[in-house]
Design a protein around this motif. Structure first.
Motif, PDB file in Angstrom:
ATOM      1  N   ILE A 119       5.944  60.522 -17.317  1.00 20.23           N
ATOM      2  CA  ILE A 119       5.418  60.070 -16.020  1.00 20.23           C
ATOM      3  C   ILE A 119       4.433  61.075 -15.432  1.00 20.23           C
ATOM      4  O   ILE A 119       3.375  60.702 -14.939  1.00 20.23           O
ATOM      5  CB  ILE A 119       6.572  59.820 -15.015  1.00 20.23           C
ATOM      6  N   GLU A 120       4.759  62.361 -15.465  1.00 18.40           N
ATOM      7  CA  GLU A 120       3.962  63.375 -14.772  1.00 18.40           C
ATOM      8  C   GLU A 120       2.940  64.089 -15.660  1.00 18.40           C
ATOM      9  O   GLU A 120       2.039  64.740 -15.154  1.00 18.40           O
ATOM     10  CB  GLU A 120       4.877  64.414 -14.118  1.00 18.40           C
ATOM     11  N   GLY A 121       3.110  64.016 -16.975  1.00 24.76           N
ATOM     12  CA  GLY A 121       2.161  64.661 -17.877  1.00 24.76           C
ATOM     13  C   GLY A 121       2.392  66.156 -18.072  1.00 24.76           C
ATOM     14  O   GLY A 121       1.580  66.823 -18.703  1.00 24.76           O
ATOM     15  N   ILE A 122       3.474  66.697 -17.510  1.00 26.07           N
ATOM     16  CA  ILE A 122       3.865  68.089 -17.748  1.00 26.07           C
ATOM     17  C   ILE A 122       5.379  68.123 -17.927  1.00 26.07           C
ATOM     18  O   ILE A 122       6.073  67.187 -17.549  1.00 26.07           O
ATOM     19  CB  ILE A 122       3.446  69.062 -16.616  1.00 26.07           C
ATOM     20  N   THR A 123       5.876  69.206 -18.482  1.00 29.25           N
ATOM     21  CA  THR A 123       7.317  69.331 -18.673  1.00 29.25           C
ATOM     22  C   THR A 123       7.999  69.737 -17.370  1.00 29.25           C
ATOM     23  O   THR A 123       7.363  70.263 -16.455  1.00 29.25           O
ATOM     24  CB  THR A 123       7.641  70.394 -19.740  1.00 29.25           C
ATOM     25  N   ILE A 124       9.306  69.505 -17.313  1.00 31.48           N
ATOM     26  CA  ILE A 124      10.083  69.954 -16.153  1.00 31.48           C
ATOM     27  C   ILE A 124       9.968  71.466 -16.022  1.00 31.48           C
ATOM     28  O   ILE A 124       9.829  72.001 -14.921  1.00 31.48           O
ATOM     29  CB  ILE A 124      11.563  69.524 -16.269  1.00 31.48           C
ATOM     30  N   GLU A 125      10.001  72.173 -17.157  1.00 26.90           N
ATOM     31  CA  GLU A 125       9.919  73.634 -17.126  1.00 26.90           C
ATOM     32  C   GLU A 125       8.608  74.109 -16.489  1.00 26.90           C
ATOM     33  O   GLU A 125       8.610  75.035 -15.678  1.00 26.90           O
ATOM     34  CB  GLU A 125      10.061  74.222 -18.534  1.00 26.90           C
ATOM     35  N   LYS A 126       7.495  73.465 -16.853  1.00 24.37           N
ATOM     36  CA  LYS A 126       6.210  73.856 -16.255  1.00 24.37           C
ATOM     37  C   LYS A 126       6.182  73.533 -14.763  1.00 24.37           C
ATOM     38  O   LYS A 126       5.629  74.294 -13.966  1.00 24.37           O
ATOM     39  CB  LYS A 126       5.046  73.179 -16.972  1.00 24.37           C
ATOM     40  N   TYR A 127       6.782  72.417 -14.394  1.00 27.50           N
ATOM     41  CA  TYR A 127       6.863  72.063 -12.969  1.00 27.50           C
ATOM     42  C   TYR A 127       7.693  73.107 -12.216  1.00 27.50           C
ATOM     43  O   TYR A 127       7.329  73.531 -11.123  1.00 27.50           O
ATOM     44  CB  TYR A 127       7.457  70.659 -12.806  1.00 27.50           C
ATOM     45  N   ILE A 128       8.796  73.534 -12.816  1.00 22.50           N
ATOM     46  CA  ILE A 128       9.635  74.563 -12.209  1.00 22.50           C
ATOM     47  C   ILE A 128       8.840  75.859 -12.041  1.00 22.50           C
ATOM     48  O   ILE A 128       8.885  76.495 -10.985  1.00 22.50           O
ATOM     49  CB  ILE A 128      10.919  74.792 -13.042  1.00 22.50           C
ATOM     50  N   ILE A 129       8.105  76.240 -13.072  1.00 22.81           N
ATOM     51  CA  ILE A 129       7.283  77.464 -12.995  1.00 22.81           C
ATOM     52  C   ILE A 129       6.275  77.345 -11.858  1.00 22.81           C
ATOM     53  O   ILE A 129       6.097  78.287 -11.075  1.00 22.81           O
ATOM     54  CB  ILE A 129       6.583  77.746 -14.345  1.00 22.81           C
ATOM     55  N   GLN A 130       5.620  76.200 -11.741  1.00 20.85           N
ATOM     56  CA  GLN A 130       4.635  76.022 -10.669  1.00 20.85           C
ATOM     57  C   GLN A 130       5.294  76.108  -9.295  1.00 20.85           C
ATOM     58  O   GLN A 130       4.732  76.711  -8.372  1.00 20.85           O
ATOM     59  CB  GLN A 130       3.899  74.699 -10.847  1.00 20.85           C
ATOM     60  N   GLN A 131       6.487  75.530  -9.152  1.00 28.31           N
ATOM     61  CA  GLN A 131       7.196  75.628  -7.870  1.00 28.31           C
ATOM     62  C   GLN A 131       7.629  77.068  -7.597  1.00 28.31           C
ATOM     63  O   GLN A 131       7.549  77.543  -6.462  1.00 28.31           O
ATOM     64  CB  GLN A 131       8.408  74.684  -7.851  1.00 28.31           C
ATOM     65  N   LYS A 132       8.082  77.767  -8.640  1.00 29.18           N
ATOM     66  CA  LYS A 132       8.471  79.170  -8.464  1.00 29.18           C
ATOM     67  C   LYS A 132       7.266  80.012  -8.032  1.00 29.18           C
ATOM     68  O   LYS A 132       7.388  80.877  -7.164  1.00 29.18           O
ATOM     69  CB  LYS A 132       9.084  79.729  -9.754  1.00 29.18           C
ATOM     70  N   VAL A 133       6.113  79.742  -8.619  1.00 31.02           N
ATOM     71  CA  VAL A 133       4.897  80.483  -8.249  1.00 31.02           C
ATOM     72  C   VAL A 133       4.564  80.227  -6.775  1.00 31.02           C
ATOM     73  O   VAL A 133       4.183  81.157  -6.056  1.00 31.02           O
ATOM     74  CB  VAL A 133       3.725  80.136  -9.191  1.00 31.02           C
ATOM     75  N   GLU A 134       4.724  78.993  -6.310  1.00 35.84           N
ATOM     76  CA  GLU A 134       4.471  78.708  -4.888  1.00 35.84           C
ATOM     77  C   GLU A 134       5.442  79.480  -4.004  1.00 35.84           C
ATOM     78  O   GLU A 134       5.056  79.989  -2.957  1.00 35.84           O
ATOM     79  CB  GLU A 134       4.558  77.209  -4.604  1.00 35.84           C
ATOM     80  N   LYS A 135       6.697  79.589  -4.420  1.00 37.67           N
ATOM     81  CA  LYS A 135       7.679  80.362  -3.660  1.00 37.67           C
ATOM     82  C   LYS A 135       7.323  81.848  -3.689  1.00 37.67           C
ATOM     83  O   LYS A 135       7.433  82.535  -2.669  1.00 37.67           O
ATOM     84  CB  LYS A 135       9.094  80.125  -4.232  1.00 37.67           C
ATOM     85  N   VAL A 136       6.872  82.335  -4.834  1.00 39.23           N
ATOM     86  CA  VAL A 136       6.459  83.735  -4.940  1.00 39.23           C
ATOM     87  C   VAL A 136       5.263  83.994  -4.014  1.00 39.23           C
ATOM     88  O   VAL A 136       5.218  85.027  -3.330  1.00 39.23           O
ATOM     89  CB  VAL A 136       6.137  84.119  -6.406  1.00 39.23           C
ATOM     90  N   LYS A 137       4.305  83.071  -3.972  1.00 38.87           N
ATOM     91  CA  LYS A 137       3.169  83.212  -3.050  1.00 38.87           C
ATOM     92  C   LYS A 137       3.663  83.373  -1.614  1.00 38.87           C
ATOM     93  O   LYS A 137       3.189  84.236  -0.876  1.00 38.87           O
ATOM     94  CB  LYS A 137       2.254  81.977  -3.120  1.00 38.87           C
ATOM     95  N   GLU A 138       4.619  82.534  -1.242  1.00 38.15           N
ATOM     96  CA  GLU A 138       5.191  82.597   0.107  1.00 38.15           C
ATOM     97  C   GLU A 138       5.813  83.962   0.359  1.00 38.15           C
ATOM     98  O   GLU A 138       5.552  84.604   1.388  1.00 38.15           O
ATOM     99  CB  GLU A 138       6.233  81.491   0.258  1.00 38.15           C
TER     100      GLU A 138
END
Length: 188
Positions: free
Chosen positions: A115-134
């Motif tokens: 559905i999304e064209g990326i893996t759950i793991e990559k999505y998790i990494i992207q969300q973690k990076v957003e949290k790290v930015k914060e």
């Protein structure tokens, strides 16, 4: 009646959606990220009204089962990364998602990728990076402390992932002007 709503990813989203549904004459039995139980059950015309009202607010009513499950996966990842106690990040977020949804991880992984064209793991990494930015913008913790809190094995591992996703090292990101964070519902 359960309504699944896309892009409903924070407490303010829950508040806004709840207020809108009440204005449309529905009673909220339960509301959480991406999901609302309402009474009475909306008929087809009311579903169209709800869909229209949600769209104006930047949300989307979801009807397909695969889309509903994909949205639940996203909401669980956001909840784990951004709202759960940091101790939960020591566990595999991907397997926490499967556990919380009571579904086989391999099935969820295939569905999400389809559905999304990326893996759950990559999505998790992207969300973690957003949290790290914060966390970097707040300046309360050094990189080693952030790495530990976010479940990374080292600050070097965090730095490598951060640079891969953003193109900047954490120190260069911190030195750059603020405002490079993405809204959580636009992370993909």
């Amino acid at each position: 009646m359960q309504l699944h709503i896309k892009n409903m990813v924070c407490d303010r989203c829950i508040l806004i959606v709840g207020q809108q549904l009440k204005q449309l004459g529905f009673e909220i039995e339960q509301i959480s990220l991406g999901l609302v139980n309402v009474e009475p059950e909306p008929d087809q015309e009311q579903r169209l009204q709800i869909a229209s009202a949600m769209q104006v607010l930047g949300f989307e009513l979801i009807d397909k089962e695969k889309d509903k499950l994909t949205e639940q996966i996203k909401n669980q990842v956001i909840s784990i990364i951004h709202q759960s106690p940091l101790s939960e990040l020591k566990q595999s977020p991907a397997h926490l998602v499967a556990e919380r949804l009571n579904k086989d991880y391999a099935y969820l992984s295939r569905l999400f990728s389809e559905i999304e064209g990326i893996t759950i793991e990559k999505y998790i990494i992207q969300q973690k990076v957003e949290k790290v930015k914060e966390l970097l913008e707040y300046g309360e913790y050094n990189l080693s402390e952030i790495a530990f809190q976010m479940g990374y094995s080292s600050s070097a591992h965090l730095s490598t992932q951060f640079k891969t996703v953003t193109g900047l090292s954490p120190s260069k990101y911190k030195a750059s002007p603020p405002g490079k964070r993405k809204p959580l519902d636009q992370v993909i």
